[in-house]
Design a protein around this motif. Structure first.
Motif, PDB file in Angstrom:
ATOM      1  N   UNK A 192      -1.759 -45.610 -46.142  1.00 27.89           N
ATOM      2  CA  UNK A 192      -0.330 -45.919 -45.972  1.00 27.89           C
ATOM      3  C   UNK A 192       0.024 -47.285 -46.559  1.00 27.89           C
ATOM      4  N   UNK A 193      -0.466 -47.527 -47.756  1.00 21.15           N
ATOM      5  CA  UNK A 193      -0.215 -48.812 -48.417  1.00 21.15           C
ATOM      6  C   UNK A 193       1.156 -48.811 -49.085  1.00 21.15           C
ATOM      7  N   UNK A 194       1.851 -49.936 -48.968  1.00 20.73           N
ATOM      8  CA  UNK A 194       3.154 -50.059 -49.621  1.00 20.73           C
ATOM      9  C   UNK A 194       2.960 -50.127 -51.133  1.00 20.73           C
ATOM     10  N   UNK A 195       3.658 -49.274 -51.829  1.00 18.52           N
ATOM     11  CA  UNK A 195       3.521 -49.231 -53.283  1.00 18.52           C
ATOM     12  C   UNK A 195       4.755 -48.569 -53.873  1.00 18.52           C
ATOM     13  N   UNK A 196       5.279 -49.148 -54.942  1.00 17.99           N
ATOM     14  CA  UNK A 196       6.466 -48.576 -55.568  1.00 17.99           C
ATOM     15  C   UNK A 196       7.643 -48.600 -54.611  1.00 17.99           C
ATOM     16  N   UNK A 197       8.176 -47.400 -54.322  1.00 17.74           N
ATOM     17  CA  UNK A 197       9.349 -47.278 -53.461  1.00 17.74           C
ATOM     18  C   UNK A 197       9.023 -46.618 -52.126  1.00 17.74           C
ATOM     19  N   UNK A 198       7.840 -46.881 -51.629  1.00 19.14           N
ATOM     20  CA  UNK A 198       7.477 -46.289 -50.347  1.00 19.14           C
ATOM     21  C   UNK A 198       6.053 -46.614 -49.960  1.00 19.14           C
ATOM     22  N   UNK A 199       5.453 -45.721 -49.173  1.00 18.16           N
ATOM     23  CA  UNK A 199       4.095 -45.912 -48.683  1.00 18.16           C
ATOM     24  C   UNK A 199       3.256 -44.701 -49.061  1.00 18.16           C
ATOM     25  N   UNK A 200       2.295 -44.933 -49.924  1.00 15.40           N
ATOM     26  CA  UNK A 200       1.418 -43.847 -50.359  1.00 15.40           C
ATOM     27  C   UNK A 200       0.421 -43.500 -49.263  1.00 15.40           C
ATOM     28  N   UNK A 201       0.072 -42.225 -49.163  1.00 15.38           N
ATOM     29  CA  UNK A 201      -0.891 -41.811 -48.143  1.00 15.38           C
ATOM     30  C   UNK A 201      -2.215 -42.573 -48.312  1.00 15.38           C
ATOM     31  N   UNK A 202      -2.809 -42.458 -49.489  1.00 17.30           N
ATOM     32  CA  UNK A 202      -4.095 -43.124 -49.730  1.00 17.30           C
ATOM     33  C   UNK A 202      -4.128 -43.684 -51.152  1.00 17.30           C
ATOM     34  N   UNK A 203      -4.481 -44.950 -51.263  1.00 22.60           N
ATOM     35  CA  UNK A 203      -4.719 -45.585 -52.558  1.00 22.60           C
ATOM     36  C   UNK A 203      -6.180 -46.027 -52.602  1.00 22.60           C
ATOM     37  N   UNK A 204      -6.832 -45.785 -53.725  1.00 24.57           N
ATOM     38  CA  UNK A 204      -8.238 -46.148 -53.879  1.00 24.57           C
ATOM     39  C   UNK A 204      -8.406 -46.976 -55.143  1.00 24.57           C
ATOM     40  N   UNK A 205      -9.116 -48.083 -55.026  1.00 23.29           N
ATOM     41  CA  UNK A 205      -9.452 -48.902 -56.190  1.00 23.29           C
ATOM     42  C   UNK A 205     -10.967 -48.877 -56.371  1.00 23.29           C
ATOM     43  N   UNK A 206     -11.400 -48.407 -57.532  1.00 23.15           N
ATOM     44  CA  UNK A 206     -12.822 -48.248 -57.835  1.00 23.15           C
ATOM     45  C   UNK A 206     -13.219 -49.276 -58.892  1.00 23.15           C
ATOM     46  N   UNK A 207     -14.192 -50.141 -58.586  1.00 21.75           N
ATOM     47  CA  UNK A 207     -14.589 -51.163 -59.555  1.00 21.75           C
ATOM     48  C   UNK A 207     -15.026 -50.588 -60.894  1.00 21.75           C
ATOM     49  N   UNK A 208     -15.703 -49.431 -60.859  1.00 17.35           N
ATOM     50  CA  UNK A 208     -16.202 -48.832 -62.089  1.00 17.35           C
ATOM     51  C   UNK A 208     -15.047 -48.492 -63.026  1.00 17.35           C
ATOM     52  N   UNK A 209     -15.014 -49.157 -64.161  1.00 16.36           N
ATOM     53  CA  UNK A 209     -13.988 -48.901 -65.172  1.00 16.36           C
ATOM     54  C   UNK A 209     -12.578 -49.161 -64.647  1.00 16.36           C
ATOM     55  N   UNK A 210     -12.486 -49.925 -63.534  1.00 13.94           N
ATOM     56  CA  UNK A 210     -11.182 -50.288 -62.944  1.00 13.94           C
ATOM     57  C   UNK A 210     -10.268 -49.070 -62.839  1.00 13.94           C
ATOM     58  N   UNK A 211     -10.725 -48.113 -62.046  1.00 13.57           N
ATOM     59  CA  UNK A 211      -9.999 -46.863 -61.851  1.00 13.57           C
ATOM     60  C   UNK A 211      -9.259 -46.881 -60.524  1.00 13.57           C
ATOM     61  N   UNK A 212      -7.987 -46.477 -60.555  1.00 11.47           N
ATOM     62  CA  UNK A 212      -7.187 -46.353 -59.345  1.00 11.47           C
ATOM     63  C   UNK A 212      -6.876 -44.889 -59.073  1.00 11.47           C
ATOM     64  N   UNK A 213      -6.904 -44.512 -57.790  1.00 11.83           N
ATOM     65  CA  UNK A 213      -6.643 -43.129 -57.394  1.00 11.83           C
ATOM     66  C   UNK A 213      -5.505 -43.105 -56.387  1.00 11.83           C
ATOM     67  N   UNK A 214      -4.509 -42.257 -56.634  1.00 10.77           N
ATOM     68  CA  UNK A 214      -3.394 -42.061 -55.711  1.00 10.77           C
ATOM     69  C   UNK A 214      -3.522 -40.669 -55.104  1.00 10.77           C
ATOM     70  N   UNK A 215      -3.483 -40.596 -53.785  1.00  9.51           N
ATOM     71  CA  UNK A 215      -3.589 -39.304 -53.102  1.00  9.51           C
ATOM     72  C   UNK A 215      -2.401 -39.131 -52.163  1.00  9.51           C
ATOM     73  N   UNK A 216      -1.694 -38.029 -52.331  1.00 14.37           N
ATOM     74  CA  UNK A 216      -0.610 -37.676 -51.417  1.00 14.37           C
ATOM     75  C   UNK A 216      -0.964 -36.336 -50.781  1.00 14.37           C
ATOM     76  N   UNK A 217      -0.909 -36.297 -49.459  1.00 15.32           N
ATOM     77  CA  UNK A 217      -1.348 -35.118 -48.725  1.00 15.32           C
ATOM     78  C   UNK A 217      -0.177 -34.475 -47.987  1.00 15.32           C
TER      79      UNK A 217
END
Length: 270
Positions: A192-217
């Protein structure tokens, strides 16, 4: 009697500002400007030059085994960052780095949570660890079919229909997914991190290759999980949930819409 002046070499002054890296066993998290670090990267060359089918590292507790394993993973794994090894011994071996750095898929499994009073119990625990590792890696591999398969099996084997009787069904599945992703101790997983214009269910930051994952359930109340996935992906776009990941320097963004219904799930890649 006048006390003699004592001068401190600038290098010593800088060293005294550093801290001991107590509890840090992830190579990517070890900021060498902030913490002391004994350069053991020469062992990578030793392993390559004196290779064998199996290498066993025997050390007492707190002798840096986990950090050494993490260092090798960071070196060999596809997407490895040369900047992590700048100034270290292994970086002097240019040809070796060009040939081996970032060239291999790496499977890294910790046995810390593999416990059991019998061989069977320990074997079952190991299967769980391997399954969770495969589940998390499937998110990086952009493999919605594999995520769907593993998550559905997990739900089928663990939950009861009574678990989803609450009016806040999404929260129940959200918590399960969050717990599984939290297995990756070197990932930054935010709920439930604040991002953009609301709160995303899950945000993931992966050090490998600086990859970000957005998950909405979403919970598919009518059983139409395809429609629920599409709704989730559209919400990610409409509310720009990837904004925080971009602000944090993530270069690769992966988006997932996940729908659940009873003990089944559907996963779509955005």
């Amino acid at each position: 009697m006048q006390q003699p002046e004592i001068s401190i070499h600038p290098l010593i002054g800088r060293l005294r500002k550093k801290k001991l890296p107590i509890g840090i066993d992830i190579f990517e998290k070890l900021d060498r400007e902030e913490f002391y670090y004994v350069d053991k990267t020469g062992m990578i060359e030793d392993l390559i030059q004196n290779r064998s089918e199996v290498n066993l590292f025997t050390r007492p507790r707190r002798f840096g085994k986990s950090l050494n394993m993490s260092t090798m993973k960071a070196f060999f794994e596809i997407g490895a960052s040369p900047a992590l090894f700048k100034g270290l011994k292994i970086s002097e071996r240019k040809e070796l780095c060009e040939k081996y750095m970032g060239q291999f898929p790496v499977i890294s499994i910790s046995l810390k949570s593999v416990e059991g009073l019998s061989f069977t119990a320990a074997g079952d625990a190991l299967k769980t660890v391997i399954g969770t590792e495969a589940f998390c890696e499937a998110f990086l591999e952009q493999n919605p079919e594999k995520i769907e398969e593993i998550f559905s099996d997990y739900l089928w084997n663990t939950i009861s229909i009574r678990d989803t009787a609450s009016s806040k069904k999404e929260n129940f599945y959200h918590g399960i997914l969050l717990g599984l992703l939290g297995y990756k101790f070197n990932w930054l997983v935010k709920s439930n991190a604040e991002s953009g214009f609301g709160y995303s269910d899950i945000l993931v930051e992966v050090p490998k290759n600086r990859t970000g994952i957005v998950i909405e359930l979403k919970y598919a109340e009518d059983g139409n999980m395809d429609a629920a996935c599409e709704k989730a992906l559209q919400q990610i776009e409409d509310r720009d949930y990837a904004a925080k990941l971009k602000d944090d320097g993530m270069r690769n963004i992966i988006k997932y819409g996940i729908a659940c219904y009873k003990n089944n799930c559907k996963v779509m890649l955005g």
